[in-house]
Design an enzyme around this catalytic site. Structure first.
Site, PDB file in Angstrom:
ATOM      1  N   ARG A  70      46.019  34.101  36.144  1.00 15.80           N
ATOM      2  CA  ARG A  70      46.730  34.858  37.172  1.00 15.80           C
ATOM      3  C   ARG A  70      48.166  34.358  37.252  1.00 15.80           C
ATOM      4  O   ARG A  70      48.445  33.193  36.956  1.00 15.80           O
ATOM      5  CB  ARG A  70      46.067  34.660  38.540  1.00 15.80           C
ATOM      6  N   TYR A 203      44.759  40.091  31.282  1.00 20.75           N
ATOM      7  CA  TYR A 203      43.854  38.985  31.595  1.00 20.75           C
ATOM      8  C   TYR A 203      43.284  39.061  33.009  1.00 20.75           C
ATOM      9  O   TYR A 203      44.029  39.279  33.978  1.00 20.75           O
ATOM     10  CB  TYR A 203      44.597  37.643  31.443  1.00 20.75           C
ATOM     11  N   LYS A 212      40.439  40.575  42.372  1.00 22.60           N
ATOM     12  CA  LYS A 212      41.352  39.965  43.354  1.00 22.60           C
ATOM     13  C   LYS A 212      42.268  41.016  43.991  1.00 22.60           C
ATOM     14  O   LYS A 212      42.552  40.958  45.181  1.00 22.60           O
ATOM     15  CB  LYS A 212      42.186  38.876  42.688  1.00 22.60           C
ATOM     16  N   HIS A 232      37.482  35.143  50.367  1.00 20.75           N
ATOM     17  CA  HIS A 232      37.319  34.452  49.084  1.00 20.75           C
ATOM     18  C   HIS A 232      36.171  33.453  49.244  1.00 20.75           C
ATOM     19  O   HIS A 232      36.384  32.250  49.346  1.00 20.75           O
ATOM     20  CB  HIS A 232      38.639  33.748  48.761  1.00 20.75           C
ATOM     21  N   SER A 254      40.279  27.923  44.570  1.00 20.47           N
ATOM     22  CA  SER A 254      39.875  28.093  43.174  1.00 20.47           C
ATOM     23  C   SER A 254      39.628  26.711  42.550  1.00 20.47           C
ATOM     24  O   SER A 254      40.331  25.750  42.878  1.00 20.47           O
ATOM     25  CB  SER A 254      40.987  28.808  42.390  1.00 20.47           C
ATOM     26  N   CYS A 256      37.017  24.650  42.855  1.00 19.42           N
ATOM     27  CA  CYS A 256      36.341  23.629  43.671  1.00 19.42           C
ATOM     28  C   CYS A 256      34.825  23.757  43.570  1.00 19.42           C
ATOM     29  O   CYS A 256      34.097  23.180  44.384  1.00 19.42           O
ATOM     30  CB  CYS A 256      36.773  23.732  45.132  1.00 19.42           C
ATOM     31  N   ASP A 283      32.191  34.532  44.517  1.00 17.68           N
ATOM     32  CA  ASP A 283      33.655  34.517  44.653  1.00 17.68           C
ATOM     33  C   ASP A 283      34.182  35.315  45.848  1.00 17.68           C
ATOM     34  O   ASP A 283      35.171  34.914  46.447  1.00 17.68           O
ATOM     35  CB  ASP A 283      34.279  35.069  43.358  1.00 17.68           C
ATOM     36  N   ARG A 371      36.893  31.987  30.108  1.00 17.25           N
ATOM     37  CA  ARG A 371      35.976  32.646  31.053  1.00 17.25           C
ATOM     38  C   ARG A 371      34.767  33.259  30.367  1.00 17.25           C
ATOM     39  O   ARG A 371      34.804  33.572  29.182  1.00 17.25           O
ATOM     40  CB  ARG A 371      36.724  33.787  31.769  1.00 17.25           C
TER      41      ARG A 371
HETATM   42  O1  O2Y Z   1      42.969  33.520  36.064  1.00 15.17           O
HETATM   43  C1  O2Y Z   1      42.347  34.537  36.389  1.00 15.17           C
HETATM   44  O2  O2Y Z   1      42.751  35.679  36.180  1.00 15.17           O
HETATM   45  C2  O2Y Z   1      41.077  34.417  37.009  1.00 15.17           C
HETATM   46  S1  O2Y Z   1      41.158  33.581  38.518  1.00 15.17           S
HETATM   47  C3  O2Y Z   1      39.590  33.665  39.193  1.00 15.17           C
HETATM   48  C4  O2Y Z   1      38.562  34.233  38.483  1.00 15.17           C
HETATM   49  C5  O2Y Z   1      37.305  34.308  39.030  1.00 15.17           C
HETATM   50  C6  O2Y Z   1      37.127  33.834  40.295  1.00 15.17           C
HETATM   51  N1  O2Y Z   1      38.144  33.278  40.995  1.00 15.17           N
HETATM   52  C7  O2Y Z   1      39.348  33.158  40.466  1.00 15.17           C
HETATM   53  C8  O2Y Z   1      40.379  32.513  41.341  1.00 15.17           C
HETATM   54  O3  O2Y Z   1      41.474  32.203  40.915  1.00 15.17           O
HETATM   55  O4  O2Y Z   1      40.071  32.290  42.520  1.00 15.17           O
HETATM   56 MN    MN Z   2      38.175  33.005  43.132  1.00 17.05          MN
END
Ligand code: O2Y
Ligand code: MN
Length: 597
Positions: A70, A203, A212, A232, A254, A256, A283, A371
């Site tokens: 992200r 991604y 999200k 979340h 994220s 944890c 999540d 992932r």
């Molecule tokens: O980096 C990403 O695009 C994925 S981030 C993510 C993926 C699954 C669950 N939680 C998260 C997060 O950053 O909280």
């Molecule tokens: Mn998450």
């Protein structure tokens, strides 16, 4: 006409006119469609077949090396009024943002297929569910959305039914991978228009817009308008030996261990006694007050997009079993016999996440944010209640962070307002050496810092508003699995042993544990945490449950400062609650009396 809903048909036509694809494909979500997409991606190299004997139906995708996570600095929330975004979001005026994005989308799908993905977040027949449509030019996104959401014909039919009642009830998400140039990458949200525009990344959270972008950033706005919560949080059911199940919703920043907690394996003694754990979500949690005043929750997702590294038979055997077949892996390494591999698994990698021969000098074999995408139905502990329309009643809300010092293993809020303060104050100390800031406390209220789609001050006020006549709210707790001793080692074993802490919470809910009141909340009284079978000496337990008054006074002052950053929208009741706890800590004698359960 591909849809009976004029608003949907019109929007798809407008997008097609702008992006100029060679072809438009409306996804029906069928197995045949999925298999055809897989064949196409295998043929053009988007997917690589993994060992079909050990991992039937499993494939590997390697994303562009500049597109692996992200991108918070490129993720914007475009409210018409800048103040509504708050200091917790990046903002751009909607007209400017639309102009910027539409310039990027202009002709971007030439020669490509435009996929229309109707999806439902949550069980297809649930009144708590909400629908959206993602338009994308990425077949990899289509395949992942099929796993992560209820996607296709049934979702489109619901959208069309609801569209007859009011125009534009579905969330509109427009995505193109573009050139995958980080200089031409934006993830924009338009909450007032229930619209998302994402360009330049293929991604995860940037591209699978149901997750999200919709289920948290847009849904948090929908939830505020409609009187519910989009959070979340994982959701887990804990069934006691008498067959009674309590559902727990837990928010952690994220990385944890939310997925691990959602799929927890009880310690041996608990298993023998008949305790069971049921996974509802790992999540995201949408919660709404029911007619009886309790909060009812659904997991809006249908799959897991979990971090691969660290997932092993010791950390999370349920996750490992889930991903033994029919899984899409992204950016993992590969062994000599073509099995997916990441740090934490037995075996040896031969090819790294970029497809290079593995060389430790290049760093880890699997990307740290690699992932797996897998259907939740493949999880051995998947709860049948996760598919039910009314959702599950939540008994306990847990907030937690990675705090090596000060925060006790567990503490219970005295009431809802105190619990909201605990959630607002939560955070983690940084561990990533790469950021150059190890040990810095980053507050991440309710683990929603990257995901709350509006001003945190208004968000806290929304949370507080659930405490109203007739409400039968969950008890709120804060946990810290990551407390360290002077030797730098973790004091608490974590993983399955966390059930011991959850059991105490449930005992508090059922009025079976008295607890010990302290100014920071109620802690387990002596003997209340069941520790049999665990090698934990009394000094370690005392350290895990200690209340360092001077440390807490400084913490409360820091929380006050943090909250003041959300003035003038910070609810006075939350600042008053911080002052109440600070005053209690300042009192001469620290009261430690048994609490009433
Ligand atoms: O980096 C990403 O695009 C994925 S981030 C993510 C993926 C699954 C669950 N939680 C998260 C997060 O950053 O909280
Ligand atoms: Mn998450």
């Amino acid at each position: 006409m591909a849809s009976t809903l004029e608003a949907l048909e019109r929007w798809v036509n407008e997008v097609a006119a702008l992006t100029r694809p060679a072809k438009v494909h409306w996804c029906d979500g069928s197995e045949a469609e999925y298999q055809a997409l897989l064949r196409q991606m295998l043929a053009d190299g988007t997917l690589i077949e993994l060992n079909q004997e050990t991992h039937p139906g499993c494939y590997l995708h390697r994303s562009n090396p500049s597109d692996v996570a992200r991108v918070e600095h490129l993720t914007l929330v475009c409210h018409p009024n800048e103040e509504d975004a708050g200091p917790n979001n990046h903002w751009m005026a909607p007209t400017e943002a639309h102009a910027k994005m539409d310039a990027l989308f202009d002709g971007c799908m030439e020669g490509r297929t435009l996929y229309v993905i109707p999806y439902c977040m949550g069980p297809i027949d649930s009144p708590l569910s909400r629908c959206g449509v993602e338009i994308t030019d990425s077949p990899y996104v289509v395949a992942n959305m099929r796993i992560m959401t209820r996607m296709g014909k049934a979702a489109q039919e619901r959208i069309e039914r609801e569209g007859l009642l009011s125009d534009g009830v579905f969330v509109k998400g427009l995505h193109s991978t573009g050139e995958l140039d980080p200089e031409r990458r934006w993830i924009m949200h338009f909450p007032a228009e229930r619209t998302i525009k994402s360009y330049g990344s293929g991604y995860g959270g940037n591209a699978l817009l149901g997750k999200k972008c919709h289920a948290l950033r847009i849904a948090s706005n929908q939830a505020r308008d409609e009187g519910w919560l989009a959070e979340h949080m994982l959701i887990v059911g804990i069934e006691n030996p008498q067959g009674k199940t309590h559902y727990i919703a837990a928010a952690f920043p994220s990385a944890c261990g939310k997925t691990n907690l959602a799929m927890l394996i009880p310690p041996e003694g608990y298993r023998r006694d008949g305790w069971k754990v049921w996974t509802v979500g790992d999540d995201i949690c949408w919660m709404r007050p029911g007619a009886d005043g309790r909060l009812y929750a659904i997991n809006p997702e249908a799959g897991f997009f979990g971090v691969a590294p660290g997932t092993s038979d010791s950390s999370n055997p349920n996750a490992l079993k889930s991903i033994s077949h029919d899984t899409i892996f992204t950016n993992v390494a590969v062994t000599a016999d073509n099995q997916p591999w990441w740090e934490g698994l037995p075996g040896t990698p031969v090819t790294d996440w970029q497809g290079r021969p593995y060389d430790p000098a290049n760093g880890p074999a699997a990307h740290p944010n690699s992932r797996f995408t897998v259907s939740a139905r493949q999880c051995p502990t998947w709860s049948s209640k996760a598919e039910e329309a009314q959702g599950v009643p939540i008994s306990v809300i847990v907030f937690g962070g990675r705090r090596p010092s000060l925060l006790p293993l567990v503490m219970e809020a005295r009431d809802w307002t105190h619990g909201v303060l605990m959630g607002a104050a939560m955070g983690s100390e940084t561990t990533a050496a790469a950021t150059g800031a190890v040990g810095v406390l980053r507050r991440d209220s309710m683990a929603m810092k990257p995901f709350a789609g509006y001003h945190y001050g208004d968000y806290f006020a929304h949370w507080l508003s659930f405490d109203r006549p007739g409400a039968k709210l969950p008890k709120i707790f804060h946990v810290n699995w990551f407390r360290k001793g002077k030797d730098g080692k973790f004091l608490w074993p974590g993983f399955g042993e966390n059930l011991r802490v959850l059991e105490w919470m449930i005992a508090r809910v059922d009025g079976k544990a008295r607890g010990t009141e302290t100014p920071i909340g109620t802690l387990p009284a002596a003997g209340e945490l069941k520790l049999d079978g665990l090698k934990l000496d009394s000094a370690t337990l005392a350290e895990l449950l200690a209340v360092d008054r001077a440390g807490w006074q400084a913490e409360l002052a820091a929380i006050g400062q943090y909250l003041d950053g959300f003035a003038p929208r910070l609810p006075a009741a939350l600042r008053a609650e911080q002052q109440r706890v600070a005053d209690a800590l300042g009192a001469d004698a620290m009261p430690r009396k048994a609490a009433t359960a």
